[in-house]
Design a protein around this motif. Sequence first.
Motif: not given
Length: 313
Positions: A105-111, A170-174
Motif C-alpha cells: 500500500w505504501s509503494i502504491w501511495t508513494a508512486g 493512478v498510473g505511477y501508483g501501479f
Amino acid sequence: MSADFWAGYVSGAIGILVGNPLDIFKTQIQAGRVESKDLITDAAASDTGTPSKKYRRWTAFARGAAAPILGYGALNALLFVTYNRSLALLNTGGANERPERPPAWSIWTAGALGGLAIFFVSAPTETVKCRAQVSDPPQSSLSVVRELWKHGGIRGLYLGGGITSVRDAVGYGFYFWSYELSKRSLTSEDDTPNQQALKVLLCGGLAGVVTWASIFPLDVIKTRVQTWDLTTHRPATNAGNAAQPLLRTEQPAATIKHAMASRPSTFHIAREAYAAEGASVFFRGLGICSARAFIVNAVQWAVYEWMMKQLVH
C-alpha cells in the motif's frame, strides 16, 4: 543533487529516445488519425522499397521528441525523488531512510504522490508532444509551444491538465507497485550479475505493461482532449456538404483562437468518442503501447538501477 535525481533524469531521457517511434503511432491511433492496420501497410511498403509518404523519412520517427526529451528527463527525476522520499516518510518517518521491503500500500501511495508531483512538467510536455505528433503538416515542438502560448497563454500549455494528473497519479501508483513486487518475486541474493540485469529488464518491462493496461482509457481521453482541435470535424451544414477539419495550420489566427476558446469539456469529449466509436475507442492502440511500454521501461529501469549503483557506491 541526489543520486536518484540524476539516475531518474538520464533514464527518462534514454527511455524517450528508445520509445518515441512507437509513441508516435500510439498517439495518432488514439487521436483517430490512423488505424492499426495502416501501420502494417506502411511496414510492408517499406520492405518493398516504396514507403508511404507519411513515414518515408526516418526523421519522422523523431516527431514530438524534443519536448519529451527535455521535459521527461526532468519529470522522471522529480518522479523518482518524490517516490523515494514519500516511501521513506510513509514507512520510517524520515525522508532519507528508504525501507528494504515496504508494504504494497505504501509503494502504491508513494508512486501516486510522485505522479501528482510531476503535474507541472507532465501536462505541458504531454500537450506539446501529442500535438506535434498529430499535426498535419508536421510542426516542431517549438512551433507548437509558440502557437499554444500565442492563442492560449499558460492555459494553452496545460490543455488536459486535469485528466493528465489523474492518469499520472493512478498510473505511477501501479508502476512502482508492480515493479517492486515483481522484483521481490523474481530476484534473489544468489543471482549472478547477468541474472540480476536480465531480471531488472523483465521486471521493468512488466511494470510498464501493467501500468499502461491500468490507465489506457484515461490516456486515450487525455490525447483526445489535447488534440481535439487538430483531429475533430465540424458537423456538415447541410446534407450535401462534407465535414471540414476544424483546425489546420493554414487557417487564420482568429479561427485557431476560436477553436481554443470553444473547446468542450473532458467529459463531453469522452462521451462523444464513446457515442461515435463505442467502448473499443478507449483501448485503441493498446497493443502498440504495451510493446512500447515493455521495451522503454525495461531499458529505463535498467539504466536507473545501474546509475544508482554507480552514484551511491
